[in-house]
Design a protein around this motif. Sequence first.
Motif, PDB file in Angstrom:
ATOM      1  N   TYR A  63       0.856  -1.190   0.000  1.00  0.00           N
ATOM      2  CA  TYR A  63       0.000   0.000   0.000  1.00  0.00           C
ATOM      3  C   TYR A  63       0.885   1.231   0.000  1.00  0.00           C
ATOM      4  O   TYR A  63       1.764   1.379   0.857  1.00  0.00           O
ATOM      5  CB  TYR A  63      -0.916   0.030   1.220  1.00  0.00           C
ATOM      6  CG  TYR A  63      -1.871   1.205   1.209  1.00  0.00           C
ATOM      7  CD1 TYR A  63      -3.017   1.183   0.422  1.00  0.00           C
ATOM      8  CD2 TYR A  63      -1.611   2.347   1.955  1.00  0.00           C
ATOM      9  CE1 TYR A  63      -3.887   2.255   0.387  1.00  0.00           C
ATOM     10  CE2 TYR A  63      -2.475   3.429   1.933  1.00  0.00           C
ATOM     11  CZ  TYR A  63      -3.613   3.376   1.147  1.00  0.00           C
ATOM     12  OH  TYR A  63      -4.466   4.449   1.105  1.00  0.00           O
ATOM     13  N   TYR A  64       0.650   2.131  -0.956  1.00  0.00           N
ATOM     14  CA  TYR A  64       1.447   3.350  -1.084  1.00  0.00           C
ATOM     15  C   TYR A  64       0.665   4.542  -0.551  1.00  0.00           C
ATOM     16  O   TYR A  64      -0.515   4.698  -0.851  1.00  0.00           O
ATOM     17  CB  TYR A  64       1.814   3.586  -2.552  1.00  0.00           C
ATOM     18  CG  TYR A  64       2.247   5.000  -2.840  1.00  0.00           C
ATOM     19  CD1 TYR A  64       3.530   5.416  -2.514  1.00  0.00           C
ATOM     20  CD2 TYR A  64       1.373   5.917  -3.407  1.00  0.00           C
ATOM     21  CE1 TYR A  64       3.937   6.721  -2.752  1.00  0.00           C
ATOM     22  CE2 TYR A  64       1.762   7.222  -3.654  1.00  0.00           C
ATOM     23  CZ  TYR A  64       3.049   7.618  -3.326  1.00  0.00           C
ATOM     24  OH  TYR A  64       3.433   8.907  -3.564  1.00  0.00           O
ATOM     25  N   SER A  65       1.326   5.393   0.234  1.00  0.00           N
ATOM     26  CA  SER A  65       0.687   6.609   0.751  1.00  0.00           C
ATOM     27  C   SER A  65       1.705   7.742   0.770  1.00  0.00           C
ATOM     28  O   SER A  65       2.819   7.571   1.292  1.00  0.00           O
ATOM     29  CB  SER A  65       0.139   6.391   2.158  1.00  0.00           C
ATOM     30  OG  SER A  65      -0.335   7.614   2.696  1.00  0.00           O
ATOM     31  N   PRO A  66       1.356   8.924   0.245  1.00  0.00           N
ATOM     32  CA  PRO A  66       2.283  10.066   0.288  1.00  0.00           C
ATOM     33  C   PRO A  66       2.481  10.634   1.682  1.00  0.00           C
ATOM     34  O   PRO A  66       3.324  11.514   1.871  1.00  0.00           O
ATOM     35  CB  PRO A  66       1.605  11.091  -0.639  1.00  0.00           C
ATOM     36  CG  PRO A  66       0.157  10.727  -0.614  1.00  0.00           C
ATOM     37  CD  PRO A  66       0.111   9.239  -0.470  1.00  0.00           C
ATOM     38  N   GLN A  67       1.715  10.168   2.673  1.00  0.00           N
ATOM     39  CA  GLN A  67       1.864  10.667   4.035  1.00  0.00           C
ATOM     40  C   GLN A  67       3.123  10.130   4.712  1.00  0.00           C
ATOM     41  O   GLN A  67       3.554  10.673   5.731  1.00  0.00           O
ATOM     42  CB  GLN A  67       0.644  10.289   4.877  1.00  0.00           C
ATOM     43  CG  GLN A  67      -0.662  10.884   4.392  1.00  0.00           C
ATOM     44  CD  GLN A  67      -1.796  10.592   5.352  1.00  0.00           C
ATOM     45  OE1 GLN A  67      -1.821  11.061   6.473  1.00  0.00           O
ATOM     46  NE2 GLN A  67      -2.752   9.794   4.901  1.00  0.00           N
ATOM     47  N   LEU A  68       3.703   9.060   4.162  1.00  0.00           N
ATOM     48  CA  LEU A  68       4.882   8.440   4.767  1.00  0.00           C
ATOM     49  C   LEU A  68       6.142   8.877   4.030  1.00  0.00           C
ATOM     50  O   LEU A  68       6.205   8.828   2.798  1.00  0.00           O
ATOM     51  CB  LEU A  68       4.758   6.916   4.723  1.00  0.00           C
ATOM     52  CG  LEU A  68       3.568   6.315   5.465  1.00  0.00           C
ATOM     53  CD1 LEU A  68       3.496   4.812   5.227  1.00  0.00           C
ATOM     54  CD2 LEU A  68       3.645   6.615   6.957  1.00  0.00           C
ATOM     55  N   LEU A  69       7.160   9.314   4.792  1.00  0.00           N
ATOM     56  CA  LEU A  69       8.439   9.730   4.227  1.00  0.00           C
ATOM     57  C   LEU A  69       9.472   8.625   4.386  1.00  0.00           C
ATOM     58  O   LEU A  69       9.350   7.759   5.259  1.00  0.00           O
ATOM     59  CB  LEU A  69       8.951  10.995   4.921  1.00  0.00           C
ATOM     60  CG  LEU A  69       8.099  12.262   4.810  1.00  0.00           C
ATOM     61  CD1 LEU A  69       8.777  13.403   5.559  1.00  0.00           C
ATOM     62  CD2 LEU A  69       7.852  12.634   3.362  1.00  0.00           C
ATOM     63  N   THR A  70      10.503   8.661   3.535  1.00  0.00           N
ATOM     64  CA  THR A  70      11.607   7.726   3.679  1.00  0.00           C
ATOM     65  C   THR A  70      12.353   8.018   4.976  1.00  0.00           C
ATOM     66  O   THR A  70      12.347   9.153   5.482  1.00  0.00           O
ATOM     67  CB  THR A  70      12.567   7.837   2.491  1.00  0.00           C
ATOM     68  OG1 THR A  70      13.023   9.198   2.389  1.00  0.00           O
ATOM     69  CG2 THR A  70      11.870   7.465   1.200  1.00  0.00           C
ATOM     70  N   SER A  71      13.011   7.023   5.518  1.00  0.00           N
ATOM     71  CA  SER A  71      13.730   7.172   6.788  1.00  0.00           C
ATOM     72  C   SER A  71      14.801   8.259   6.656  1.00  0.00           C
ATOM     73  O   SER A  71      15.590   8.268   5.713  1.00  0.00           O
ATOM     74  CB  SER A  71      14.381   5.849   7.179  1.00  0.00           C
ATOM     75  OG  SER A  71      13.408   4.858   7.381  1.00  0.00           O
ATOM     76  N   GLY A  72      14.799   9.184   7.622  1.00  0.00           N
ATOM     77  CA  GLY A  72      15.796  10.247   7.647  1.00  0.00           C
ATOM     78  C   GLY A  72      15.429  11.494   6.858  1.00  0.00           C
ATOM     79  O   GLY A  72      16.131  12.504   6.945  1.00  0.00           O
ATOM     80  N   THR A  73      14.345  11.468   6.098  1.00  0.00           N
ATOM     81  CA  THR A  73      13.941  12.629   5.305  1.00  0.00           C
ATOM     82  C   THR A  73      13.232  13.655   6.185  1.00  0.00           C
ATOM     83  O   THR A  73      12.370  13.303   6.978  1.00  0.00           O
ATOM     84  CB  THR A  73      13.027  12.215   4.146  1.00  0.00           C
ATOM     85  OG1 THR A  73      13.742  11.353   3.267  1.00  0.00           O
ATOM     86  CG2 THR A  73      12.557  13.433   3.364  1.00  0.00           C
ATOM     87  N   LYS A  74      13.586  14.939   6.000  1.00  0.00           N
ATOM     88  CA  LYS A  74      12.956  16.023   6.740  1.00  0.00           C
ATOM     89  C   LYS A  74      12.340  17.015   5.767  1.00  0.00           C
ATOM     90  O   LYS A  74      12.999  17.465   4.834  1.00  0.00           O
ATOM     91  CB  LYS A  74      13.976  16.754   7.616  1.00  0.00           C
ATOM     92  CG  LYS A  74      14.602  15.913   8.708  1.00  0.00           C
ATOM     93  CD  LYS A  74      15.625  16.722   9.484  1.00  0.00           C
ATOM     94  CE  LYS A  74      16.320  15.876  10.545  1.00  0.00           C
ATOM     95  NZ  LYS A  74      17.364  16.652  11.264  1.00  0.00           N
ATOM     96  N   GLU A  75      11.084  17.338   5.988  1.00  0.00           N
ATOM     97  CA  GLU A  75      10.422  18.417   5.261  1.00  0.00           C
ATOM     98  C   GLU A  75      10.010  19.477   6.285  1.00  0.00           C
ATOM     99  O   GLU A  75       9.494  19.142   7.349  1.00  0.00           O
ATOM    100  CB  GLU A  75       9.197  17.904   4.501  1.00  0.00           C
ATOM    101  CG  GLU A  75       9.535  16.958   3.355  1.00  0.00           C
ATOM    102  CD  GLU A  75       8.308  16.542   2.568  1.00  0.00           C
ATOM    103  OE1 GLU A  75       7.184  16.868   3.012  1.00  0.00           O
ATOM    104  OE2 GLU A  75       8.468  15.891   1.530  1.00  0.00           O
TER     105      GLU A  75
END
Length: 464
Positions: free
Chosen positions: A206-218
Amino acid sequence: SIQLPTSVLAKHEINLSGSEITADDLLQRKHLNAALLNYALYNTNTDGDNITSGSAETILNTPVGNIVSSFVYNSDPDQFSMNSKLIRLDTYWQHIDPIKVRSYVLGDFATNTVDWGSSVRMAGFQWASAYKQRSDLITTALPQFSGSAALPSSLDVYVDQQKIYSGNIPSGPFDVKSLPFISGNEVMLVTKDVTGQQTISKQSYYYSPQLLTSGTKEFSVDLGVPRYYFGTDSATYDNALFGSAVIKYGWMPGLTLTSNLEASSDGLVNIGTGLAMSLFNKGVLTIAASGSKYKDWRGGYGMVGLEGRLSKYLQLNASYQKTFDGYYDLARVSESRFQKEYQPLEKSSGGSIPYTALANSITRAGISFYPGSGYSMSMNYSHLKSESKHEYKPLSLSVSGSPAKNLNLYLSGFTDLADSNNYGAYISMRYALDSKVSTTSAFTKNNDSNTLRQEINSQGGQRI
């Protein structure tokens, strides 16, 4: 004879994202000096009443950033509350640092807020991450699957029975990383070794844009004064100073954390936190909470949401948010100040749709159904309840499909379950006459008004 568990062996990585990181020397190339004008002009004649309207956007590109300004025009000023034919929309300077992936904006902008919050239009300064400007950098957490092969083997990857990858792998453990942005429900890995032995493993996806890759900061830091009457007046600004800071961090695969801070010169302090968590690769759970102090009011906010795919044909989403006591955020402060100064509550609340920023509770639910290729159907329901107990309950339904090769149909409708006089429907049919020309017929019904529109469009975008 050396025997080792697969856990201590280096994994063979297979990256399916298909993207390559742009080299810094390419990003450091000099900017172009250019001036651009985007515009659109329209003319409407209804029962002898002729109206000309249009929009324009000017862009000046320089080595130190872009200067952008946009406008709208309408020859009938009565359609605008400020009685002006020409209205300025946004004017701002923007600089993008592609290496540090940062954006700097000075002028008019909409604040970057948390997923559960509401943006505010302001004039001021914004400093934020700019990953949307770097399509080669993938920040969304993409699914990753692992396996092991005792002997050199071939590997086939299927998403809902559709093959998306085929290649060879050495013996030992392997990782299939960064599945592309495709909608699916189940991933199947098929390995076949040199002896002909085949192994099949299946996992949820299941793909969701709410989840970021580990270590990514926005992040985003916004500071300025709120703007009112956007689209109907060129420059109406408040004298209060607003500030907000948001950070979103991919803590680990399947878990993203968010924090935010909001403040205003007239006494607001709002602090919140939230998380988005993968549920067994079948959906995403979101939880958020915040507390605020504004003048003599103190309050809290809570939200819980769930989205997921039950099968490759069916997807669901639902959320509920609730404010407690005298809760305020920047959107609520902005709306309260606007209504107090320009639009008193006693003149605006009667029978009107409650503002989202002022709602005490919001319930949302939706279901999407995909019966086959080219067909989709969705139904959505919302329930907004304001402080004055006024309710807004829109129920909408949309259906789209391609019954023939060059034919597309779209149907949508809505009704307010709290107000039987508020309803509407829209139906359109688009037919491609050839590769360059298409025709669109559309009918709209909104309460007591009916509109029929016929268009012929060429490939270049010219409208007849």
